[in-house]
Design a protein around this motif. Structure first.
Motif, short mmCIF file in Angstrom:
data_model
loop_
_atom_site.label_atom_id
_atom_site.label_comp_id
_atom_site.label_asym_id
_atom_site.label_seq_id
_atom_site.Cartn_x
_atom_site.Cartn_y
_atom_site.Cartn_z
N PHE A 263 -4.06 30.34 -35.16
CA PHE A 263 -3.29 30.50 -33.69
C PHE A 263 -4.79 29.47 -33.08
N SER A 264 -3.93 28.36 -31.76
CA SER A 264 -5.01 27.79 -31.11
C SER A 264 -6.09 28.52 -30.74
N SER A 265 -7.25 28.10 -30.46
CA SER A 265 -8.33 28.63 -30.18
C SER A 265 -8.11 28.40 -28.87
N GLU A 266 -7.68 27.54 -27.99
CA GLU A 266 -7.85 27.17 -26.54
C GLU A 266 -7.10 28.86 -26.06
N GLU A 267 -5.86 28.61 -26.45
CA GLU A 267 -4.51 29.48 -25.85
C GLU A 267 -5.09 30.56 -26.69
N ALA A 268 -5.58 31.35 -27.41
CA ALA A 268 -5.72 32.22 -27.67
C ALA A 268 -6.56 33.39 -26.86
N HIS A 269 -7.96 32.42 -26.45
CA HIS A 269 -8.91 32.96 -25.73
C HIS A 269 -7.82 33.28 -24.09
N GLU A 270 -7.36 32.66 -23.94
CA GLU A 270 -6.61 32.27 -22.98
C GLU A 270 -5.56 33.12 -22.65
N LEU A 271 -5.17 33.40 -23.27
CA LEU A 271 -4.43 35.10 -23.74
C LEU A 271 -4.80 36.65 -24.00
N GLY A 272 -6.62 36.34 -23.78
CA GLY A 272 -6.51 37.56 -24.29
C GLY A 272 -6.76 38.00 -26.19
N LEU A 273 -6.30 36.98 -26.89
CA LEU A 273 -5.97 37.59 -28.14
C LEU A 273 -7.81 37.45 -29.40
N LYS A 274 -7.82 38.09 -30.45
CA LYS A 274 -8.56 37.37 -31.18
C LYS A 274 -7.58 37.49 -32.27
N ILE A 275 -8.79 37.36 -33.67
CA ILE A 275 -8.72 37.16 -34.50
C ILE A 275 -8.53 39.45 -35.19
N GLY A 276 -7.06 38.85 -35.94
CA GLY A 276 -7.33 40.40 -36.08
C GLY A 276 -5.02 40.86 -35.48
N ASP A 277 -5.82 40.51 -33.77
CA ASP A 277 -4.04 40.96 -33.26
C ASP A 277 -2.77 40.26 -34.19
N LYS A 278 -1.71 41.77 -33.82
CA LYS A 278 -0.96 41.14 -34.16
C LYS A 278 0.46 40.37 -33.08
N VAL A 279 0.87 39.32 -34.03
CA VAL A 279 1.80 38.80 -32.54
C VAL A 279 2.92 38.10 -33.78
N THR A 280 4.17 38.79 -33.03
CA THR A 280 5.35 39.57 -33.01
C THR A 280 6.55 37.87 -32.48
N VAL A 281 6.92 37.24 -33.55
CA VAL A 281 7.49 35.87 -33.21
C VAL A 281 9.18 36.36 -33.69
N ASN A 282 9.96 36.11 -32.55
CA ASN A 282 11.82 35.87 -32.84
C ASN A 282 11.86 34.47 -32.86
N VAL A 283 12.03 34.36 -34.31
CA VAL A 283 12.97 33.52 -35.45
C VAL A 283 14.47 33.56 -36.02
N LEU A 284 15.58 32.83 -35.79
CA LEU A 284 16.30 33.33 -36.04
C LEU A 284 17.23 34.11 -35.91
N GLY A 285 16.80 34.90 -34.68
CA GLY A 285 17.36 36.53 -34.35
C GLY A 285 16.47 37.26 -35.21
N ARG A 286 15.58 37.35 -35.92
CA ARG A 286 14.59 39.17 -36.53
C ARG A 286 13.20 38.51 -35.64
N ASN A 287 12.51 39.80 -36.00
CA ASN A 287 11.36 39.84 -35.02
C ASN A 287 10.28 39.68 -36.42
N ILE A 288 9.24 38.91 -35.92
CA ILE A 288 8.59 38.53 -38.13
C ILE A 288 7.14 39.32 -36.87
N THR A 289 6.36 39.81 -37.47
CA THR A 289 5.38 39.97 -36.81
C THR A 289 3.82 39.87 -37.71
N ALA A 290 3.14 38.77 -37.53
CA ALA A 290 1.48 38.67 -38.23
C ALA A 290 0.56 38.59 -38.02
N LYS A 291 -0.24 38.81 -38.82
CA LYS A 291 -2.09 38.90 -37.90
C LYS A 291 -2.92 37.83 -37.79
N ILE A 292 -3.41 37.45 -36.90
CA ILE A 292 -4.06 36.35 -36.67
C ILE A 292 -5.11 36.26 -37.51
#
Length: 843
Positions: A609-638
């Protein structure tokens, strides 16, 4: 109470009686209040008018009651059935592509919009000629109709009736766009519109696997009452759909939010003008009460209590202030009608009571906050002193009730600015900056006086007199520095920000930016495309990355739409984001936290994750991000955070995933070509070759995109400068008032000096030196304060390189000197012509 009421009534009658003699001495007071109040009323009235227009015409702006938006995929049969169950559905598809002449001699980037026969469900699409849209877009013999923006025809040198190629389909231009009802809700476009039928778009071959395409399903509801629950129902029935849903009551949320933000900024600039005008109010009240010293003395000698004297002049000040406020409100009320020529607002005359009330409150509080202390000084001076002295200079503070009242009104003014702000943090910073500026300006004035007092004796009588005037009791130094310093500092700040942005766009960004972006390259075309480009530009650097589109829907399992996301990071969650995957760290990025995954990694999906945007969103290493791509929800760890240089304009992504995350997923490719040695002719040849060989690849010349952004920045800068000029005009008015307020004392000085042998030429030199010194000192302060403020905004907030621009320094210096010397000498010339005898008789 029985005693107070008659006193108030008497004071009001006497105030009205005195006002019969006119408002001489209060013209600048009136202008300052009218100018500041008018600016605030106008900005908020126009903003409210735009917002109301969007709200009242939401169905037309959205071309439906509800809009479901999907990126890079069409709705499934189950989703289509759900949408059709809500009401009448109209489908449109949008994408960017290259339109070209049939002979391949020229091409242009276009915003393609493909619509069906039901479009628009609300409002009316108007073309020139004004034929039904279905007839204009109909096809015959393999050629389809198209309606183009006039700008596209101008760029390609075409006319109605000419042919145009889009992808693999031939189009005949049947008309030009005059009115597109849902253009505002579609968002900002970097290219001219090209409207075609959905059949033409399908025949063009532009919609392929991984293409950046936006499908919009607009619905005319059968049951309007069901609108409020549609989003919840759709999310429940299709939790992984990944669609963005908008209703007609929020047809253009980004536009509304941007208008609100911009109007807040302009309101604060208008408030700056009003506060600068407040200094003029204080000067005008002080000068007015000084001119009324005989009348005040008479009131006191006849037994009038001090409270009655204060009330008499408080009523006069309030009446004149209300007149200025009324003038400002008229300006504000008429502003939307003038704005209708340039902005999407209704031409029907409409009053916006909220905007006018806000401006009225600001005007009243500013008047009271700055008028109380001079009234307190008048109350404290005894009648005998008024008869014996030329005036009453404020050598000490008034009694504590007046100081307390002034502080309360100042606090109310600051509180109103903060409470009514869209972004209260910015408002708090603004209020703090204004307070800090006033304190610093007072200190600057004191420093100038201190330096003048301790300066070595000079031989020139004129210069010696000028230096003495700067530090003597009742000197103009505080008034001039206060009145001109704030307006000039604001102008320097805005001019430096504008200059740095332009320099960044036209200089640094152009130097390191790629020549081209190539979008929607299919996997089967990558190798041949690479060979073609490298053959055309052998010295160029070609970078290719896989690209998908995805929408962030959750952080650590929490729906982002229900989270309180800071404004600075909100853009990451607005709509779909470009995403990619990579085995190695991108060459234009650097890790700030964590480590990169191995090339053969095959475990849990990971994301960088981009560090500046992660800090603005309150994200840190180990947090989970869920993204919808082509109609599927995919969860990945930072897994790591990395620094991204967005200003480089090279390929950058907020999120880069581990390759195993999208293994087997269909996608297109994105490429950049960087060749600093390339000439415009060589760029044109590359663009022509790529467009003709691969008509479905979208080629974006970066310089053209920068030029468009530069035009937008120029338009915003014009609006900001116009607002800042209001503050500068207020400063000029206040400066004129401050100099006029000191004219009485100057008259006595000039007469005495002339009686003692001073010539008019020597006095003009003395006054010119004084105004030059004050103007120079104020300009230096404005340069330092404005430079620091601009540096903070550009370097710390915008995260861009900041430089000091010498031309801005020169312009500020000249402006300050011209204003102080020019306005000062205009008033001084009349003083020097004063007859000595009448003045000497009063001494």
């Amino acid at each position: 109470m029985r005693i107070i009421t008659p006193r108030v009534s008497l004071a009001f009658r006497l105030a009205l009686r005195e006002l019969r003699g006119g408002i001489r001495g209060f013209y600048i007071f009136l202008a300052c209040i009218a100018l500041g109040t008018g600016a605030i009323a106008a900005v908020n009235s126009v903003s409210q008018s735009i917002t109301d227009t969007i709200a009242s015409q939401g169905q037309e702006l959205l071309a439906g009651d509800v809009r479901f938006e999907l990126n890079n995929r069409e709705a499934t049969p189950q989703e289509i059935a759900f949408l059709e169950g809500l009401g009448t559905v109209s489908v449109s598809t949008g994408l960017r592509s290259m339109a070209r002449k049939p002979d391949g001699s020229d091409q242009a980037l276009v915003e393609v919009k493909a619509v069906d026969d039901a479009y628009p469900l609300y409002g009316k699409f108007v073309a020139e000629p004004d034929y039904p849209l279905a007839a204009l877009l109909s096809g015959q013999g393999g050629t389809y109709g198209a309606v183009a923006a006039p700008l596209l025809l101008d760029r390609l040198g075409l006319a109605v009736g000419d042919e145009l190629l889009l992808g693999n389909v031939k189009l005949s231009i049947t008309g030009t766009v005059k009115t597109e009802p849902d253009a505002l809700s579609e968002g900002f476009g970097f290219a001219p519109r090209l409207l075609v039928s959905r059949q033409a778009l399908l025949a063009s071959g532009l919609i392929q696997t991984g293409s950046l395409v936006e499908h919009a399903y607009k619905i005319r509801l059968e049951d309007k009452a069901a609108m409020s629950g549609i989003q919840a129902r759709a999310s429940k029935e299709f939790p992984s759909a990944g669609w963005a849903i908008r209703t007609s009551d929020r047809a253009a949320p980004s536009l509304t939010e941007n208008i609100t933000r911009f109007s807040q900024f302009l309101t604060l600039v208008g408030l700056t003008a009003l506060i600068v005008g407040g200094v003029g109010v204080a000067n005008a009240v002080r000068a007015f009460l000084d001119s009324k010293r005989t009348t005040i003395a008479t009131f006191k000698c006849l037994g009038a209590p001090a409270q009655v004297v204060v009330l008499i002049y408080l009523f006069q000040i309030a009446i004149i202030a209300l007149g200025g406020i009324l003038i400002g409100l008229v300006i504000g009320a008429l502003s939307p009608m003038f704005a209708a020529q340039f902005l999407p607002v209704s031409t029907t005359p409409t009053l916006y009571p909220g905007a006018l009330l806000l401006a009225t409150l600001f005007g009243i509080l500013t008047t009271l906050a700055f008028a109380i202390l001079p009234l307190g000084h008048a109350r404290e001076v005894p009648a005998t002193a008024l008869f014996r002295e030329q005036g009453f200079e404020a050598r000490h503070l008034p009694s504590w009730p007046y100081i307390l009242l002034a502080a309360l009104f100042m606090a109310a003014l600051a509180g109103l600015a903060i409470l009514t702000a869209y972004d209260r943090f910015i408002a708090v910073v603004f209020v703090g900056a204004i307070v800090f500026a006033f304190v610093v300006l007072r200190l600057v004035a004191a420093l100038i006086a201190w330096l003048a007092r301790r300066s070595p004796r000079v031989n020139s009588p004129a210069l010696r007199l000028a230096i003495g005037n700067i530090h003597r009791p009742g000197a103009l130094t505080p008034s001039v520095v206060l009145s001109l310093g704030l307006g000039l500092a604001l102008l320097v700040t805005l001019t430096l920000i504008d200059g740095n942005l332009r320099q960044q766009l036209t200089g640094r960004m152009n130097e390191g930016a790629p020549n081209f972006f190539f979008v929607d390259i299919q996997s089967a075309e990558v190798d041949a495309f690479r060979d073609l480009v490298q053959g055309q530009a052998p010295q160029g650097k070609l970078v290719e990355v896989p690209m998908l589109r995805g929408r962030i829907i959750a952080f650590n399992g929490e729906d982002v739409t229900k989270m309180n996301v800071p404004a600075a990071g909100r853009w990451v969650l607005n709509g779909d984001r470009g995403i990619t995957y990579a085995e190695t760290l991108p060459e234009n990025a650097a890790l700030t936290e964590g480590k990169w995954w191995d090339k053969d990694y095959s475990g849990e999906p990971l994301v960088s994750f981009s560090s500046e945007e992660a800090h603005e969103l309150g994200l840190k290493i180990g947090d989970k991000v869920t993204v919808n791509v082509l109609g599927r929800n995919i969860t990945a760890k930072i897994a790591n955070l990395r620094r991204v240089e967005w200003e480089s304009l090279s390929i950058n992504f907020v999120m880069v995933f581990s390759p195993n995350t999208f293994r087997g997923a269909p996608h297109a490719w994105l490429a950049t070509l960087t060749d600093p040695s390339s000439t415009p002719a060589e760029d044109a040849a590359i663009l022509k070759s790529v467009t003709n060989t691969y008509p479905t690849i979208t080629s974006v010349r970066v310089k053209d995109a920068i030029d468009i952004v530069n035009q937008l920045v120029a338009q915003l800068a014009t609006a900001i400068r116009a607002a800042a000029s209001v503050a500068l005009i207020a400063s000029i008015l206040v400066l004129a008032g401050a100099l006029a307020a000191g004219n009485r004392a100057r008259t006595h000085d000039a007469v005495v000096l002339k009686t003692l042998g001073a010539t008019r030429a020597m006095l003009i030199r003395a006054f010119s030196y004084e105004y030059l010194i004050l103007g120079l000192a104020t300009a230096i302060f404005a340069l330092i304060a404005g430079g620091v403020a601009a540096w903070f905004i550009v370097a710390r907030i915008m995260r861009l390189p900041s430089t000091f621009l010498p031309d801005v320094a020169g312009l500020t210096l000249v402006t300050a000197l011209v204003l102080t010397v020019g306005i000062g000498l205009i008033g001084t010339w009349r003083i020097l012509g004063q007859k000595a005898a009448p003045v000497l008789r009063e001494l």
